[in-house]
Design an enzyme around this catalytic site. Structure first.
Site, PDB file in Angstrom:
ATOM      1  N   HIS A 145       0.802  -1.234   0.000  1.00  0.00           N
ATOM      2  CA  HIS A 145       0.000   0.000   0.000  1.00  0.00           C
ATOM      3  C   HIS A 145       0.831   1.278   0.000  1.00  0.00           C
ATOM      4  O   HIS A 145       0.582   2.221   0.757  1.00  0.00           O
ATOM      5  CB  HIS A 145      -0.957  -0.012   1.197  1.00  0.00           C
ATOM      6  CG  HIS A 145      -1.982  -1.118   1.143  1.00  0.00           C
ATOM      7  ND1 HIS A 145      -2.442  -1.649  -0.041  1.00  0.00           N
ATOM      8  CD2 HIS A 145      -2.625  -1.810   2.139  1.00  0.00           C
ATOM      9  CE1 HIS A 145      -3.323  -2.605   0.218  1.00  0.00           C
ATOM     10  NE2 HIS A 145      -3.447  -2.730   1.523  1.00  0.00           N
ATOM     11  N   HIS A 149      -9.767   1.734   0.678  1.00  0.00           N
ATOM     12  CA  HIS A 149      -9.633   0.549   1.524  1.00  0.00           C
ATOM     13  C   HIS A 149     -10.701   0.505   2.630  1.00  0.00           C
ATOM     14  O   HIS A 149     -10.381   0.230   3.792  1.00  0.00           O
ATOM     15  CB  HIS A 149      -8.225   0.530   2.130  1.00  0.00           C
ATOM     16  CG  HIS A 149      -7.695  -0.831   2.438  1.00  0.00           C
ATOM     17  ND1 HIS A 149      -8.323  -1.690   3.309  1.00  0.00           N
ATOM     18  CD2 HIS A 149      -6.602  -1.487   1.998  1.00  0.00           C
ATOM     19  CE1 HIS A 149      -7.626  -2.806   3.393  1.00  0.00           C
ATOM     20  NE2 HIS A 149      -6.573  -2.717   2.603  1.00  0.00           N
ATOM     21  N   GLU A 186     -11.408  -3.940  -2.816  1.00  0.00           N
ATOM     22  CA  GLU A 186     -10.489  -2.898  -3.271  1.00  0.00           C
ATOM     23  C   GLU A 186     -10.367  -2.997  -4.791  1.00  0.00           C
ATOM     24  O   GLU A 186      -9.719  -3.905  -5.309  1.00  0.00           O
ATOM     25  CB  GLU A 186      -9.123  -3.091  -2.610  1.00  0.00           C
ATOM     26  CG  GLU A 186      -9.186  -3.097  -1.095  1.00  0.00           C
ATOM     27  CD  GLU A 186      -8.025  -3.883  -0.476  1.00  0.00           C
ATOM     28  OE1 GLU A 186      -6.861  -3.583  -0.774  1.00  0.00           O
ATOM     29  OE2 GLU A 186      -8.299  -4.805   0.305  1.00  0.00           O
TER      30      GLU A 186
HETATM   31  C1  BGC Z   1      -4.170  -6.693   1.938  1.00  0.00           C
HETATM   32  C2  BGC Z   1      -4.036  -7.475   3.203  1.00  0.00           C
HETATM   33  C3  BGC Z   1      -3.652  -6.531   4.283  1.00  0.00           C
HETATM   34  C4  BGC Z   1      -4.718  -5.473   4.383  1.00  0.00           C
HETATM   35  C5  BGC Z   1      -4.452  -4.454   5.449  1.00  0.00           C
HETATM   36  C6  BGC Z   1      -5.231  -5.676   2.133  1.00  0.00           C
HETATM   37  O1  BGC Z   1      -5.384  -4.907   0.981  1.00  0.00           O
HETATM   38  O2  BGC Z   1      -4.431  -7.511   0.853  1.00  0.00           O
HETATM   39  O3  BGC Z   1      -3.088  -8.503   3.075  1.00  0.00           O
HETATM   40  O4  BGC Z   1      -3.479  -7.168   5.500  1.00  0.00           O
HETATM   41  O5  BGC Z   1      -4.846  -4.821   3.160  1.00  0.00           O
HETATM   42  O6  BGC Z   1      -3.219  -3.964   5.385  1.00  0.00           O
END
Ligand code: BGC
Length: 375
Positions: free
Chosen positions: A132, A201, A338
């Protein structure tokens, strides 16, 4: 005489009905101060209401702080996880609750990719990988906010080299609310070749945030294939057919129906934490997924023009976070959809490209549409 009066009455009633419907359809937008970041930057909160749905979005991280939608009896409840104050979002090491994620949403393997023959390194903040956007991604910066018709426009200028990514990137995200649909419109431009993958998210619990797990939510995803991952949740490169696997959501299934079956991919993700390859043509806004919550009748439809969607079922929530209204977020208390390009695309030339060049304009739309009823 009586019939003439009656006719007049009907006409007035019709005008009143038309006026109230038009008035109800208008979205009210307001802004208020919401606190400060640790380094003293002011954070604003924008409240959007279209008469049915109420959304609050803050300029820190472009985060959707709350989203109140009616159930089948018209009762409003907040359907996203999060915190009550900006301080908590900063202090509590949030797992991206409601945030705008960038410059590159999802993972980049080994914190490294090549572009135009040059190798770029990004921070490894998730095992050996970048997750991210790195340590200080777009979810942890203050965006410049501006009120627009039906919503808010957020802008962030990410410097050349920020979190290892090349090029000064100007990103604009418009959140607008109308007809119970929250539209998220992303645009971006760069002054050097770069890569980008922007998403939101939000963790949904359509029964009301923090009330329980999301295993009873019934999900449909319009995807014949998904991208299997390795132990670091990095795609292997394969586009695998979902038919005959617990990843087949082409017909609706409750999240909990197959989440704990003996399946290597589910084991690696600790549940669903995978990108689905959407059937619709990339670049065309179309329905990608739908979620139905039986106890309240709430429905979320997700429309996007992106080629993929990550279904993440909050497998890493573990009861250590206390969120809004003092609710404790246990494992699988939230569900994320997402909309995105596939994870680690910069290292997979066969995946749809995430490259953006000077002179090009990135533009993408995702819509979260809410309704309620019985099935
Ligand atoms: C990811 C997860 C992660 C979560 C929070 C998601 O987009 O795929 O693996 O734990 O975000 O960080």
């Amino acid at each position: 005489m009586l019939s003439r009066n009656c006719g007049l009455g009907v006409a007035i009633l019709a005008i009143v009905v038309i006026l109230t419907t038009t008035m109800a359809a208008e979205t009210h937008v307001s802004k208020q101060a919401f606190g400060h970041t640790a380094d003293g930057a002011a954070v604003d909160l924008y409240a959007l209401s279209d008469g049915k749905v109420e959304v609050r979005i803050m300029t820190y991280g472009g985060i959707i702080v709350s989203l109140r939608t009616p159930d089948r009896n018209g009762k409003l409840d907040d359907v996203v996880l999060g915190f009550d104050s900006v301080d908590q979002y900063i202090a509590k090491n949030t797992p991206y609750f409601g945030a705008l994620v960038g410059r590159y949403g999802n993972r980049i393997a080994h914190g490294s990719f090549q572009l135009d023959g040059k190798t770029y390194s990004t921070p490894k903040n998730n095992g050996d990988n970048t997750l991210h956007g790195g340590i200080r991604g777009f979810d942890k910066v203050v965006w410049a906010g501006k009120q627009i018709a039906d919503g808010v426009e957020l802008t962030y200028v990410s410097k050349d080299g920020e979190e290892g990514f090349p090029g000064t990137l100007t990103a604009t995200v418009r959140y607008t609310l109308k007809g119970s649909a929250l539209r998220i419109e992303y645009s971006a431009s760069t002054d050097k070749d770069t890569v980008l993958n922007l998403t939101n998210h939000s963790y949904f619990d359509l029964a009301g945030q923090g009330r329980g797990d999301i295993l009873g939510h019934v999900v449909k995803i319009d995807a014949e294939r998904m991208t299997p991952v390795d132990a670091g949740l990095i795609p292997t490169g394969e586009l695998k057919a979902v038919a005959g696997t617990p990843f087949d959501f082409r017909r609706p299934h409750a999240v909990g129906e197959r989440i704990d079956v003996n399946d290597e991919q589910l084991r690696l993700g600790g549940g669903y934490d995978h990108n689905f390859v959407l059937d619709h043509a990339s670049g065309v806004l179309a329905e990608a997924a739908e979620v139905y919550e039986p106890s309240t009748g709430r429905v979320l439809q997700v429309l996007t023009d992106q080629p993929g969607v990550q279904l993440y079922t909050g497998n890493f929530l573990d009861g250590t976070i206390t969120g809004k209204e003092g609710r404790v977020y246990q494992r699988r208390f939230g569900l994320c959809l997402e909309t995105q390009h596939y994870p680690d695309s910069p290292n997979h030339p066969s995946f749809p490209t995430t490259e953006l060049k000077p002179g090009e304009k990135f533009h993408s739309v995702t819509v979260f549409k809410f309704s309620a009823g019985s099935r």
